[in-house]
Design an enzyme around this catalytic site. Structure first.
Site, mmCIF file in Angstrom:
data_model
loop_
_atom_site.group_PDB
_atom_site.id
_atom_site.type_symbol
_atom_site.label_atom_id
_atom_site.label_comp_id
_atom_site.label_asym_id
_atom_site.label_seq_id
_atom_site.Cartn_x
_atom_site.Cartn_y
_atom_site.Cartn_z
ATOM 1 N N SER A 96 -8.114 11.904 2.848
ATOM 2 C CA SER A 96 -7.638 10.774 3.645
ATOM 3 C C SER A 96 -7.521 11.161 5.108
ATOM 4 O O SER A 96 -6.688 11.972 5.488
ATOM 5 C CB SER A 96 -6.281 10.289 3.141
ATOM 6 O OG SER A 96 -5.718 9.407 4.095
ATOM 7 N N ARG B 248 -10.384 -2.758 -4.387
ATOM 8 C CA ARG B 248 -11.786 -3.121 -4.132
ATOM 9 C C ARG B 248 -12.684 -2.936 -5.353
ATOM 10 O O ARG B 248 -13.764 -3.531 -5.397
ATOM 11 C CB ARG B 248 -12.324 -2.322 -2.931
ATOM 12 C CG ARG B 248 -11.752 -2.839 -1.633
ATOM 13 C CD ARG B 248 -12.307 -2.147 -0.408
ATOM 14 N NE ARG B 248 -11.783 -2.823 0.784
ATOM 15 C CZ ARG B 248 -11.762 -2.298 2.001
ATOM 16 N NH1 ARG B 248 -12.252 -1.083 2.203
ATOM 17 N NH2 ARG B 248 -11.275 -2.983 3.017
ATOM 18 N N ASP C 223 -15.280 3.096 3.290
ATOM 19 C CA ASP C 223 -15.080 1.678 3.614
ATOM 20 C C ASP C 223 -16.302 0.827 3.322
ATOM 21 O O ASP C 223 -16.243 -0.396 3.437
ATOM 22 C CB ASP C 223 -14.707 1.523 5.098
ATOM 23 C CG ASP C 223 -13.319 2.055 5.377
ATOM 24 O OD1 ASP C 223 -12.510 2.169 4.433
ATOM 25 O OD2 ASP C 223 -13.035 2.364 6.554
ATOM 26 N N ARG D 63 0.827 -1.220 0.000
ATOM 27 C CA ARG D 63 0.000 0.000 0.000
ATOM 28 C C ARG D 63 0.860 1.269 0.000
ATOM 29 O O ARG D 63 1.965 1.278 0.546
ATOM 30 C CB ARG D 63 -0.963 -0.045 1.197
ATOM 31 C CG ARG D 63 -1.922 -1.226 1.029
ATOM 32 C CD ARG D 63 -2.923 -1.317 2.128
ATOM 33 N NE ARG D 63 -3.818 -0.177 2.132
ATOM 34 C CZ ARG D 63 -4.725 0.038 3.078
ATOM 35 N NH1 ARG D 63 -4.827 -0.803 4.098
ATOM 36 N NH2 ARG D 63 -5.515 1.067 3.013
HETATM 37 C C1 S3P Z 1 -9.329 5.359 8.385
HETATM 38 C C2 S3P Z 1 -9.365 6.136 7.258
HETATM 39 C C3 S3P Z 1 -9.727 5.628 5.919
HETATM 40 C C4 S3P Z 1 -10.407 4.276 6.007
HETATM 41 C C5 S3P Z 1 -9.714 3.347 6.959
HETATM 42 C C6 S3P Z 1 -9.685 3.928 8.355
HETATM 43 C C7 S3P Z 1 -8.938 5.964 9.667
HETATM 44 O O1 S3P Z 1 -8.551 5.466 5.151
HETATM 45 O O2 S3P Z 1 -10.484 3.680 4.729
HETATM 46 O O3 S3P Z 1 -10.368 2.085 7.013
HETATM 47 O O4 S3P Z 1 -9.162 5.335 10.731
HETATM 48 O O5 S3P Z 1 -8.421 7.081 9.655
HETATM 49 P P1 S3P Z 1 -7.962 6.665 4.246
HETATM 50 O O6 S3P Z 1 -7.556 7.753 5.155
HETATM 51 O O7 S3P Z 1 -6.814 6.059 3.504
HETATM 52 O O8 S3P Z 1 -9.079 7.064 3.330
#
Ligand code: S3P
Length: 439
Positions: A170, A350, A319, A125
């Site tokens: 994000s 996904r 998610d 990732r």
């Molecule tokens: C999360 C942020 C999201 C999400 C992940 C949990 C978090 O990811 O998809 O399951 O707890 O901050 P991204 O920040 O990469 O979108």
């Protein structure tokens, strides 16, 4: 190594009342901020899934005494923001992107070196989205040539606050920079292209750390302050509730109550999208639990129709798309998703993995660069591969009520990362799903 597969029999009606496990995002942050606080933090409703346990073990490895988890209760004996000690070896974050991306922000500010590693999925990732802005703050972090883990963080650097415009929506990147900002001289200010989950901000405030929010997309904090231990009530995870919102919507005769679910407005895109599709979801008894909005969700079967998903809702449901794709498969007409290229860099790609699985069940699903087009129709049975992605595995179990034949779901071991006890809970509410272990 043993692999868990699911076998979901066709049919099923979802009824009763259940509380799904604790919120993953909030559980991670509770361990992190509890560890960096002065004094004791008591957490209830902690998610005892592998992802959050990876975070817990990492802080233990850095000298924090953490009691539990014991039926969701965890007690963190905070060491203060300067109290962590060098771990004896690499910190293994398993499958958890949240652990790795938030931890690297904390580690960037420490006096010692540390290495972050993870499983095959996590080491694919993208991590430059955090290491590049951290470098602008003065951090020294080496990645693999691909920009992925392992991450080697050099301690003893002086960090300075930055004003940073996130290239993608994000919460992990935002949170990483805020956590590094605790150790930085001056102010760290983050501007998001669209609002994302704000659990870090709410929890920092809960630990008594001053924060400045400018509208919905800008947050700033100044380094050098103190966190004070507190009590945290973790609500049930709306991302885990989402599977049942979809399953009950699709299964005729269903009427299910999901209790004490976190309904932070930065997370409720799944409710909005399902309602646009015609779902019958009531948000009952809204209340606050430790700074986070919570409610009971009642969902009853309703005929769904395909929609064009509004792009503004994408980060608020990021998610939940694997589950929403299954809803689209069971809906009448076409569902079109755009603006969701982030789905390609989650625990699996996904978009592709769901398109392949839906095709195996007889559904026309056309991946695009940043989304998918799904034409709802009759679901057959068949074999789908989750590619080790917990949310893909659980989503396909929710297709069973509308499938003509059994659905075999491969590679489901990672369901334990976010939803331990999923199969038992799904059976309790009326799905006929079995776990099969192969060696
Ligand atoms: C999360 C942020 C999201 C999400 C992940 C949990 C978090 O990811 O998809 O399951 O707890 O901050 P991204 O920040 O990469 O979108």
């Amino acid at each position: 190594m043993a692999t868990v597969n699911f076998l979901a029999a066709p049919g099923g009606v979802l009824r009763g009342r259940v509380r799904v496990p604790g919120d993953k995002s909030i559980s991670h942050r509770a361990i992190m901020l509890g560890s960096l606080a002065g004094g004791v933090t008591t957490i209830d409703g902690f998610l005892e899934g592998e992802d959050c346990l990876a975070t817990l073990r990492a802080f233990r490895a850095m000298g924090v005494r953490i009691d539990g988890p014991d039926q969701g209760r965890v007690t963190v004996h905070g060491v203060g923001s300067r109290g962590l000690r060098a771990p004896a070896g690499p910190l293994d974050m398993g499958n958890s992107g949240t652990s790795m991306r938030l931890m690297v922000g904390i580690l960037a500010g420490q006096a010692f070196d540390a290495v972050l590693t993870g499983d095959a999925s996590l080491t694919r990732r993208p991590m430059r989205r955090v290491t590049e802005p951290l470098a602008l703050m003065g951090a020294r972090i080496e990645t693999a040539a691909t920009g992925a883990a392992p991450l080697r963080v050099r301690g003893g650097q002086r960090l300075a606050g930055i004003d940073y415009r996130l290239p993608m929506a994000s919460a992990q990147v935002k949170s990483c920079l805020l956590l590094a900002g605790l150790y930085a001289e001056g102010t760290t200010r983050v501007v998001e292209p669209a609002p994302t989950r704000d659990h870090t901000e709410r929890m920092l405030e809960g630990f008594g750390y001053p924060l400045r929010r400018e509208g919905e997309r800008v947050v700033a904090l100044t380094g050098g302050g103190r966190l004070t231990g507190t009590t945290i009530d973790v609500p049930a995870d709306i991302s885990s509730a989402a599977f049942f919102l979809v399953g009950a919507s699709l299964a005729p005769g269903s009427d299910l109550l999901l209790e004490h679910v976190g309904v932070n407005p930065t997370r409720t895109g799944v409710i909005d999208i399902l309602r646009l599709m015609g779902a019958n979801i009531e948000v009952l008894n809204p209340r606050l639990a430790g700074g986070e909005p919570v409610a009971d969700l009642r969902v009853r079967h309703a005929p769904l129709r395909g929609i064009r998903v509004p792009e503004a809702l994408v980060p608020l449901a990021i998610d939940e798309f694997p589950a929403l794709f299954v809803a689209a498969a069971g809906a009448e007409g076409e569902t079109v998703l755009t603006g969701a290229e982030e789905l390609r860099v989650k625990e699996s790609d996904r978009i592709q993995v769901m398109a392949d699985g839906l095709a195996a069940l007889g559904i026309a699903a056309e991946p695009t660069a940043d989304g998918i087009v799904i034409r709802g129709g009759a679901l057959s049975g068949g074999t789908v591969d989750s590619h080790g992605d917990h949310r893909v595995a659980m989503s396909f179990a929710m297709a069973a009520p509308r499938a003509s034949d059994p659905i075999a779901i491969r590679d489901c071991t990672n369901v334990n990362t976010s939803f331990p006890g999923f199969v038992t809970l799904a059976r309790n509410v009326g799905l006929t799903v079995q776990e099969q272990t192969t060696t």
